[in-house]
Design an enzyme around this catalytic site. Sequence first.
Site, PDB file in Angstrom:
ATOM      1  N   GLU A  49      52.014 -54.837-125.563  1.00 37.89           N
ATOM      2  CA  GLU A  49      51.770 -55.928-126.495  1.00 37.89           C
ATOM      3  C   GLU A  49      52.758 -57.052-126.210  1.00 37.89           C
ATOM      4  O   GLU A  49      53.594 -56.946-125.304  1.00 37.89           O
ATOM      5  CB  GLU A  49      51.919 -55.442-127.939  1.00 37.89           C
ATOM      6  N   HIS A  80      55.015 -55.391-135.338  1.00 29.74           N
ATOM      7  CA  HIS A  80      56.232 -54.716-134.895  1.00 29.74           C
ATOM      8  C   HIS A  80      57.398 -55.683-134.789  1.00 29.74           C
ATOM      9  O   HIS A  80      57.229 -56.867-134.488  1.00 29.74           O
ATOM     10  CB  HIS A  80      56.017 -54.071-133.527  1.00 29.74           C
TER      11      HIS A  80
END
Length: 291
Positions: A209, A248
């Site tokens: 990511e 995150h």
Amino acid sequence: MAILLDHETRIIVQGMTGWAGTHHTIQMIEYGTKVVGGVRPGKGGRSHLDLPMFDSVADAKAATGANASIVFVPPANAAAAMLEAIEAELPLIVTVTERVPALDMVRVREALRGSRTRLVGANSQGVLAPGICKLGVMATGSERPGTVGIVSRSASLTSEVVAQVTAAGLGQSTTVGVGGDAVHGMMMRECLELFLADPGTEGIVLIGEIGGAEEQEVADYVTSAKPSKAIAALIVGMHAPRERRMGHAGALTLGDVGDAKAKVAALEKAGVRVAPSAHLVGATIADALSN
């Protein structure tokens, strides 16, 4: 075969008596994982879930022969728990705790240098060897023993990819959540190397990511090592706005660092097959293996 875990993995749970520790310890035991005790300062000599409690990791290791730990300690004290497990020379630690202060994790990483310990996390969903051992908080039910290793920065995407790999008839050797925080223990490249050395793993899926440069480090390694095993990848966050954290703590693009398109370009240049969409990861690794 699996990496990191086997039938002889004996686990202690740091922070077992809290809600999260209790809930997930029950889930791990029901899966067949050998949980042998818990650690909570001040509760040594008691029991919880019919398991012995200890005041320290060293005491727990000496009494139970534990060789792994999972950490459910809140962020402010999570680093101290990890450092205690490192000092006790446990071979493996998985830390589920999310958003451990970055400076605390820097101290933990320094302690890992030259130690006998491998740390997965923080902010990890854990490690799963299907049918062998569950050391984490991941959902189970769609996993099957097989030959595809999965290394991921995302828990939810791991569940999706596991289901796709199973549906493709491949199954998984091990799934490893390296963690979504900016500073963590095992990196994607280190996990990839373990899978490449595992005779039971024939193909590998990387789930990346935005944020950091781990995927580019993997691309550099693949370029130089030229591994013979099939490797597929998924990179999410193609349309994520810059300088805005996306879920995150480590999913953050700053300037030209951590850009999803740059990660995809680096991996494709290295010969990794990158899935064009999250729903095509299973098909992508199956195609890579068949060719």
